[in-house]
Write a protein that holds these residues in place. Structure first.
Motif, PDB file in Angstrom:
ATOM      1  N   UNK A 174      32.049 -59.480  -5.635  1.00 39.99           N
ATOM      2  CA  UNK A 174      32.122 -60.405  -4.864  1.00 39.99           C
ATOM      3  C   UNK A 174      32.306 -61.991  -4.547  1.00 39.99           C
ATOM      4  N   UNK A 175      32.997 -62.451  -6.095  1.00 37.97           N
ATOM      5  CA  UNK A 175      33.292 -63.373  -6.423  1.00 37.97           C
ATOM      6  C   UNK A 175      35.254 -63.122  -5.617  1.00 37.97           C
ATOM      7  N   UNK A 176      35.817 -62.048  -5.950  1.00 33.77           N
ATOM      8  CA  UNK A 176      37.347 -61.294  -6.003  1.00 33.77           C
ATOM      9  C   UNK A 176      37.147 -61.530  -4.310  1.00 33.77           C
ATOM     10  N   UNK A 177      35.973 -60.669  -4.048  1.00 35.31           N
ATOM     11  CA  UNK A 177      36.113 -60.978  -2.277  1.00 35.31           C
ATOM     12  C   UNK A 177      36.272 -62.359  -1.040  1.00 35.31           C
ATOM     13  N   UNK A 178      35.879 -63.194  -2.414  1.00 34.85           N
ATOM     14  CA  UNK A 178      35.806 -64.437  -1.708  1.00 34.85           C
ATOM     15  C   UNK A 178      36.368 -65.590  -2.368  1.00 34.85           C
ATOM     16  N   UNK A 179      37.445 -64.508  -2.779  1.00 37.82           N
ATOM     17  CA  UNK A 179      38.912 -65.551  -3.517  1.00 37.82           C
ATOM     18  C   UNK A 179      39.293 -66.096  -4.375  1.00 37.82           C
ATOM     19  N   UNK A 180      37.995 -65.295  -5.743  1.00 33.84           N
ATOM     20  CA  UNK A 180      37.624 -66.427  -7.056  1.00 33.84           C
ATOM     21  C   UNK A 180      39.027 -65.236  -7.732  1.00 33.84           C
ATOM     22  N   UNK A 181      39.466 -65.773  -8.861  1.00 37.36           N
ATOM     23  CA  UNK A 181      40.527 -64.733  -9.863  1.00 37.36           C
ATOM     24  C   UNK A 181      39.235 -64.913 -10.540  1.00 37.36           C
ATOM     25  N   UNK A 207      27.437 -71.539  -6.279  1.00 40.56           N
ATOM     26  CA  UNK A 207      28.872 -70.940  -6.262  1.00 40.56           C
ATOM     27  C   UNK A 207      29.015 -71.525  -4.928  1.00 40.56           C
ATOM     28  N   UNK A 208      28.391 -71.765  -4.219  1.00 43.34           N
ATOM     29  CA  UNK A 208      28.813 -72.414  -2.433  1.00 43.34           C
ATOM     30  C   UNK A 208      29.612 -70.161  -1.867  1.00 43.34           C
ATOM     31  N   UNK A 209      29.174 -69.107  -2.609  1.00 40.07           N
ATOM     32  CA  UNK A 209      29.773 -67.712  -1.796  1.00 40.07           C
ATOM     33  C   UNK A 209      28.363 -67.252  -1.258  1.00 40.07           C
ATOM     34  N   UNK A 210      28.958 -67.060  -0.400  1.00 43.83           N
ATOM     35  CA  UNK A 210      27.739 -66.309   0.467  1.00 43.83           C
ATOM     36  C   UNK A 210      27.834 -64.697  -0.322  1.00 43.83           C
ATOM     37  N   UNK A 211      26.414 -64.232   0.123  1.00 43.30           N
ATOM     38  CA  UNK A 211      26.195 -62.530  -0.068  1.00 43.30           C
ATOM     39  C   UNK A 211      26.916 -61.902   1.549  1.00 43.30           C
ATOM     40  N   UNK A 212      26.993 -60.633   0.750  1.00 43.02           N
ATOM     41  CA  UNK A 212      27.971 -60.361   2.147  1.00 43.02           C
ATOM     42  C   UNK A 212      26.398 -59.562   3.243  1.00 43.02           C
ATOM     43  N   UNK A 213      27.256 -59.155   3.826  1.00 38.83           N
ATOM     44  CA  UNK A 213      26.263 -58.617   4.770  1.00 38.83           C
ATOM     45  C   UNK A 213      25.980 -57.173   4.586  1.00 38.83           C
ATOM     46  N   UNK A 214      24.217 -57.385   4.989  1.00 39.43           N
ATOM     47  CA  UNK A 214      24.030 -55.502   4.427  1.00 39.43           C
ATOM     48  C   UNK A 214      24.595 -54.252   5.138  1.00 39.43           C
ATOM     49  N   UNK A 215      25.635 -54.246   5.916  1.00 37.54           N
ATOM     50  CA  UNK A 215      26.598 -53.146   6.887  1.00 37.54           C
ATOM     51  C   UNK A 215      28.351 -53.713   6.082  1.00 37.54           C
TER      52      UNK A 215
END
Length: 629
Positions: free
Chosen positions: A186-193, A463-471
């Motif tokens: 989830x964090x990798x997909x949102x630009x985190x190292x 952290x301020x990261x959105x959860x992934x949508x269900x699909x």
């Protein structure tokens, strides 16, 4: 700039053949071009794509008629109403002001810490973390042993969704969660190292610690950054006579490294993790790319192979359990003969083995506790090094630190050892967060119920990261954010914590040739010697125990398992337990010794409580059962 091409680099890089797919053709004019850290003129789409996939800093590229524009995670600061960015729908870009995360798991760690009121524990660093953060008195796992528990909280799903009940299955299997977004992913997909070391996912469940999907494959400088886990209890030295000073080498071994500078596996793994933490901090300070650094400690899992000094830091005769025999009122299906510390069953009504035959585990209980507490002291010291780095580098205020265990542990209470029960001591774990920017949480303790399946939404929310949508990988998430408790530690976000555990007549009931035979391969007809189903196919489990914990009670029912539907047979109950936890503060020593002593199931005075808990348990279990794979 009509007809721009866009491709998301991370998606391309995850392809097994590492080839570039077709970019998205944007049919509208782009009014604004975000800054690019690299531009390459006059090249084709495939060359532009390949340039991005070969560059570890690149997360996306835009190709227009003039140039190939490579983007990294710091290049995008989209403005409201920016049509071009909206059309690009850029992923892998960290939200503005996203917080860093240091994620720490210790195997088999129960809340035997100074901050949980245990004076004989020597855990100054975790105690300091608790004094600066938020301590959860009542945090529970969904499954009381390693692989199923980690499949649950590292995926954010409950065991009846992961369908992982032992060492045979994992959530990435086809028909289960192949497309789910895991917690570090989830964090990798949102630009985190994102970097991992040690035991976070369970070894091989899922395969390769879910690499490369969940972990960044390159350091900020572009060097390979593979997941690291040293799998040997002793990384540099054999346990020769000269380095062992213990009395019970079957369970613990004490190493004297003062002269030879040797290191054990947890030190080797954590040294890698903390070095990467330093590099991630450098990158964050230079480019503002947030980081997620995870470290999983193998200790205090058996064997307690630790430096001798950590053992000597613990008093020589720590207090033993108040109750050392199995309660006669507890269903015998709940008794667990731990393979790692095998012992005779005995109870308090004379039906079990006479006390004299169990004497070893009574007289040596203090010794076992000293070794366990020594292992906690060992882990605590390594955690202290990470906290020191955050302080010295000036990033503590921008970094969420979380410390917990993957399940509880018994240290001889009620004739139980190890994990693998649905009892309070098997399911309860320490849970400490430090989030300095959440002012009301600093130095607080909360009695609110929490579950490790809540880690996923909580860390994302903080952290301020959105959860992934269900699909889009968010199917069947099973937790809730605990952030409201950080805002008000006296509040709560749930009324029930749910755990479960199976029991089998034979450990390898549906054993197939390619699986290793388990450590309990005997067939038994005794309730007291049932196995923990380590190597039993999920459609071969015999029983499943479900437990709910509320603020004042714990309630467990053991059901015969429907092997085809993978769910309990509600009408076939083989054991019921009801325990009063009124006044249970979660603090030692009372929390370890004074509760779950007498089973109140069947007691007329608690008939209404039992009835309501029966209904509540069924409702809670049914909420989370997903379709069969």
């Amino acid at each position: 700039m009509n007809g721009q091409y866009y491709a998301h680099a991370a998606t391309v890089k995850n392809n097994t053949n590492n080839t570039c797919g077709r970019g998205e053709v944007l049919e509208k004019e782009c009014m604004y071009t975000p800054y690019s850290y690299k531009q390459i003129h006059n090249i084709s789409f495939s060359d532009c794509c390949n340039a991005c996939t070969s560059d570890p800093l690149c997360v996306a590229f835009v190709l227009n008629k003039i140039s190939c524009n490579l983007k990294n995670s710091t290049n995008y600061e989209p403005e409201e109403g920016d049509d071009c960015i909206s059309v690009l729908n850029v992923k892998n870009i960290a939200p503005k002001n996203a917080k860093n995360i240091l994620f720490i798991i210790a195997d088999d760690m129960r809340p035997s810490l100074g901050s949980y009121g245990l004076p004989e524990a020597v855990t100054p660093n975790m105690d300091r973390l608790a004094s600066e953060g938020l301590l959860f008195r009542h945090a529970y796992v969904q499954f009381a042993y390693c692989a199923p528990s980690r499949n649950s909280f590292m995926s954010g799903r409950r065991p009846d969704a992961t369908k992982a009940y032992n060492f045979l299955n994992h959530f990435r299997e086809k028909g289960v969660g192949a497309n789910w977004t895991a917690l570090p992913e989830l964090f990798k997909n949102n630009g985190y190292l994102v970097s991992g070391s040690g035991k976070l996912f369970h070894t091989a469940l899922p395969p390769h610690f879910d690499e490369p999907r969940s972990w960044s494959q390159f350091s900020p400088s572009g060097d390979p950054w593979p997941y690291v886990n040293v799998g040997k209890p002793n990384g540099t030295n054999e346990c020769a006579e000269k380095c062992c000073g213990s009395n019970d080498t079957a369970h613990y071994c004490l190493y004297d490294f003062k002269d030879n500078g040797g290191l054990l596996e947890d030190e080797i793994n954590s040294n890698v993790a903390w070095a990467r933490l330093e590099e991630a901090i450098d990158n964050w300070q230079e480019k503002k790319q947030p980081f997620f650094v995870g470290q999983g400690f193998h200790r205090p899992h058996l064997p307690w192979n630790i430096p001798q000094e950590n053992y000597e830091n613990i008093e020589s005769d720590p207090p033993e359990a108040k109750h050392k025999v199995f309660p006669a009122t507890r269903p015998h299906i709940h008794f667990h003969d731990c393979a790692e510390m095998s012992h005779a069953y005995f109870d308090d009504n004379g039906w079990g083995v006479p006390l004299s035959q169990g004497g070893y585990w009574v007289t040596h209980q203090a010794e076992m506790r000293r070794a366990y507490y020594g292992a906690l002291n060992y882990v605590d010291g390594m955690i202290g090094k990470a906290l020191e780095i955050l302080d010295e580098r000036g990033v503590a205020n921008d970094t969420i630190v979380m410390v917990t265990g993957d399940h509880g542990w018994h240290l001889g209470e009620f004739d139980e050892w190890c994990k693998m029960t649905n009892l309070e001591l098997g399911t309860r774990v320490p849970l400490i967060f430090r989030a300095p920017f959440m002012k009301h949480s600093v130095g607080a303790k909360t009695s609110a119920l929490a579950e490790l399946v809540d880690l996923y939404p909580t860390l994302a929310d903080l952290a301020g990261v959105p959860l992934p949508k269900e699909n889009e990988g968010g199917e069947y998430l099973g937790g809730v954010s605990l952030k409201p408790i950080f805002e008000d530690p006296s509040s709560k976000v749930k009324d029930v914590a749910l755990s479960q555990f199976p029991r089998c007549w034979q450990n390898n009931t549906h054993h197939s040739p390619h699986h290793k035979v388990g450590d309990e391969s005997n067939f038994t007809v005794s309730w007291e010697s049932m196995s923990d189903c380590h190597w039993t196919e999920r459609n071969g489990l015999d029983f499943m125990g479900y437990r709910i914990r509320t603020s004042n009670f714990s309630f467990t029912q053991w059901f015969r398992w429907n092997m085809s539907d993978l769910r309990p047979i509600w009408k076939d109950v083989v054991g019921t337990e009801l325990y009063d936890h009124t006044n249970d503060t979660g603090m030692a020593p009372s929390a370890f010794d004074d509760y779950e002593v007498i089973n109140l199931a069947g007691n007329p005075a608690y008939a209404d409580v039992q009835k309501s808990m029966t209904t509540l348990l069924k409702e809670e279990v049914l909420r989370w059962i997903t379709p069969n794979p």
